[in-house]
Design an enzyme around this catalytic site. Structure first.
Site, PDB file in Angstrom:
ATOM      1  N   SER A 190      80.265  18.041  -6.778  1.00 24.03           N
ATOM      2  CA  SER A 190      79.479  16.825  -6.990  1.00 24.03           C
ATOM      3  C   SER A 190      78.045  16.931  -6.496  1.00 24.03           C
ATOM      4  O   SER A 190      77.157  16.279  -7.029  1.00 24.03           O
ATOM      5  CB  SER A 190      80.168  15.649  -6.300  1.00 24.03           C
ATOM      6  OG  SER A 190      80.332  15.906  -4.921  1.00 24.03           O
ATOM      7  N   HIS A 218      84.519  14.844 -11.338  1.00 24.07           N
ATOM      8  CA  HIS A 218      83.205  14.940 -11.977  1.00 24.07           C
ATOM      9  C   HIS A 218      83.265  15.763 -13.262  1.00 24.07           C
ATOM     10  O   HIS A 218      82.282  16.398 -13.645  1.00 24.07           O
ATOM     11  CB  HIS A 218      82.176  15.541 -11.013  1.00 24.07           C
ATOM     12  CG  HIS A 218      81.718  14.590  -9.960  1.00 24.07           C
ATOM     13  ND1 HIS A 218      80.748  13.633 -10.168  1.00 24.07           N
ATOM     14  CD2 HIS A 218      82.125  14.427  -8.679  1.00 24.07           C
ATOM     15  CE1 HIS A 218      80.563  12.929  -9.073  1.00 24.07           C
ATOM     16  NE2 HIS A 218      81.385  13.395  -8.147  1.00 24.07           N
ATOM     17  N   LYS A 249      84.814   7.065 -12.457  1.00 21.79           N
ATOM     18  CA  LYS A 249      83.531   7.691 -12.793  1.00 21.79           C
ATOM     19  C   LYS A 249      83.328   7.620 -14.312  1.00 21.79           C
ATOM     20  O   LYS A 249      83.043   6.548 -14.829  1.00 21.79           O
ATOM     21  CB  LYS A 249      83.479   9.109 -12.228  1.00 21.79           C
ATOM     22  CG  LYS A 249      83.389   9.070 -10.696  1.00 21.79           C
ATOM     23  CD  LYS A 249      83.184  10.405 -10.051  1.00 21.79           C
ATOM     24  CE  LYS A 249      82.850  10.228  -8.576  1.00 21.79           C
ATOM     25  NZ  LYS A 249      83.896  10.712  -7.664  1.00 21.79           N
TER      26      LYS A 249
HETATM   27  C1  LIG Z   1      84.582  10.415  -6.403  1.00 18.74           C
HETATM   28  C2  LIG Z   1      85.518  11.490  -6.053  1.00 18.74           C
HETATM   29  C3  LIG Z   1      86.781  11.205  -5.542  1.00 18.74           C
HETATM   30  C4  LIG Z   1      87.222   9.811  -5.212  1.00 18.74           C
HETATM   31  O1  LIG Z   1      87.538   9.087  -6.354  1.00 18.74           O
HETATM   32  P1  LIG Z   1      87.925   7.548  -6.196  1.00 18.74           P
HETATM   33  O2  LIG Z   1      88.816   7.278  -7.361  1.00 18.74           O
HETATM   34  O3  LIG Z   1      86.658   6.784  -6.214  1.00 18.74           O
HETATM   35  O4  LIG Z   1      88.655   7.406  -4.903  1.00 18.74           O
HETATM   36  C5  LIG Z   1      87.635  12.258  -5.298  1.00 18.74           C
HETATM   37  N1  LIG Z   1      87.266  13.541  -5.522  1.00 18.74           N
HETATM   38  C6  LIG Z   1      86.052  13.846  -5.996  1.00 18.74           C
HETATM   39  C7  LIG Z   1      85.677  15.274  -6.231  1.00 18.74           C
HETATM   40  C8  LIG Z   1      85.123  12.829  -6.267  1.00 18.74           C
HETATM   41  O5  LIG Z   1      83.903  13.137  -6.694  1.00 18.74           O
END
Ligand SMILES: *Cc1c(COP(=O)(O)O)cnc(C)c1O
Length: 415
Positions: A190, A218, A249
């Site tokens: 990320s 991501h 996301k």
């Molecule tokens: C955003 C993210 C998460 C967390 O996701 P949520 O559903 O918001 O808890 C987990 N792993 C990675 C790599 C992320 O970028």
């Protein structure tokens, strides 16, 4: 009075330390739906300002898509607002099962289990499938939620240098005697936007009889030819043992996550994963929205194709303007500034120009690697990107960093 002045002063002191270090996180209030154009109040009381959002995880522009909103309304009307239960008591509706089936199909796995979030999926999965005779071998840059899941699991833990396959192989040899081995990585990282070498990792895992875990938060929805993720991009569809991902996301951006992969591993999560057993089911309105997102993505690749061309345009624009970027081809495009204060100053000036892009610095990224992480969306039109490029160029000129190398910038601003 339990919360005495003494206790309060301890916390006040700790908060002040955060302020003094310049790492106090101040939230900006958005008064509109999530989109390319948003209305923001910042600082508080300053009134609303229209800005272009360049730092959301809204990669496919689906967070406020009319069809997704409509589906959410329909879900609200037909299945109600809340379930007031965890899944295994009375919190499973037909649409939860339908979503698990559709995610399985989309990701090309055997089975899927929903979690309240991907943070919860990562927190629960390792403990559910591994024990003290086993070993987890993780990339050194995995997401914080994976680190927490590893902490909660009694299996032994080791790491390999970021994306370094020789180092991973040496660790697999070192742990040859363990009952089970699991290699753990993010699909797309990320902070840097680089992609894990899943093809090489699959080969190593097959050679050393290890399972492979990939967090696709991501990547799901837009990486790979049809957007299925990093495993598609790397040509290893069907070969990943555990995929975790988020619906928070690209896939609508509301909330929720899942573990998807080998049938028995998913079943172990259903029986044992604590965030699944002890936290509420995903709300029907969200489930209905994600179902529609998957329908949209399965109908065609226009959105991820537009994201790809937007990303190329943005990377080329920033490169031509003379910024130092992290190499890569994902919609995560970090503009490197190295100095923490410089990243804050430039973020503030961009905001004045109508561009919302947050500066990241230690401890979110390593010391001396401060940056503005821009994220491109299929919701951006060319006029958004052009306006943002103009603003970046204007601010870049002000700080005299255009056409400069990393070393030039460090010489000018320090680390
Ligand atoms: C955003 C993210 C998460 C967390 O996701 P949520 O559903 O918001 O808890 C987990 N792993 C990675 C790599 C992320 O970028």
């Amino acid at each position: 009075m339990a919360y005495s002045d003494k206790i309060r002063s301890i916390y006040k002191g700790q908060i002040q330390e955060i302020v003094d270090k310049g790492i106090f996180k101040q939230e900006r209030y958005i008064h509109s739906p999530q989109a390319a154009d948003i209305e923001v109040e910042f600082p508080q009381g300053a009134g609303l300002k229209k800005v272009i959002n360049m730092c959301a995880n809204n990669y496919l522009g689906l967070s406020s898509h009319p069809e997704v909103i409509k589906a959410a309304h329909e879900g609200l009307d037909s299945r109600g607002y809340g379930m007031s239960s965890v899944r295994f008591i009375c919190g499973t509706q037909d649409i939860h099962q339908e979503l698990e089936r559709k995610v399985t199909e989309y990701l090309g796995t055997e089975e899927t289990i929903l979690f309240p979030s991907c943070m919860d999926a990562n927190a629960g999965v390792f403990e559910a499938v591994l024990d003290k005779d086993d070993v987890m071998i993780s990339d050194r840059l995995v997401h914080a939620s994976i680190i927490d899941g590893i902490r909660l699991c009694s299996a032994q833990h080791d790491t390999f240098k970021h994306s370094n396959m020789e180092h991973l192989e040496s660790k697999l040899q070192l742990h040859a005697d363990k009952r089970l081995k699991m290699v753990i990585t993010d699909g797309v990282f990320s902070m840097d936007g680089d992609t894990a070498k899943l093809d090489a990792m699959v080969v190593l895992c097959e050679k050393y009889d290890a399972m492979l875990f990939v967090d696709e938060s991501h990547a799901s929805g837009f990486i790979g030819k049809t957007g299925r993720g990093t495993h598609e991009k790397c040509g290893v569809l069907g070969k990943i043992d555990i995929i975790t991902t988020t619906f928070g996301k690209a896939l609508g951006g509301a909330s929720g996550g899942c573990v998807s992969g080998r049938r028995e591993l998913v079943e172990m999560c259903r029986q044992k994963a604590r965030p699944y057993l002890f936290s509420n089911t995903i709300a029907p309105v969200v489930v209905s929205g994600v179902l529609r997102v998957l329908d949209i993505l399965s109908a065609g690749t226009e959105r991820r194709d537009k994201l790809e061309s937007n990303t190329e345009y943005w990377r080329k624009g920033l490169t031509d303007a003379g910024f130092v970027l992290k190499d890569g081809d994902t919609p995560i495009v970090p503009v490197m500034l190295f100095n923490a204060k410089l990243s804050q100053d430039i973020s503030r000036d961009l905001y004045e120009e109508g561009i919302y892009a947050i500066g990241f610095f230690f401890p979110v990224v390593p010391q001396g690697q401060a940056r503005i992480r821009t994220q491109i969306s299929a919701g951006h039109e060319r006029h958004h990107l052009d306006k943002a490029l103009d603003a970046f160029t204007k601010v870049g000129k002000k700080y005299d960093i255009l056409g400069k190398t990393k070393q030039d910038i460090i010489d000018m601003y320090g680390l």
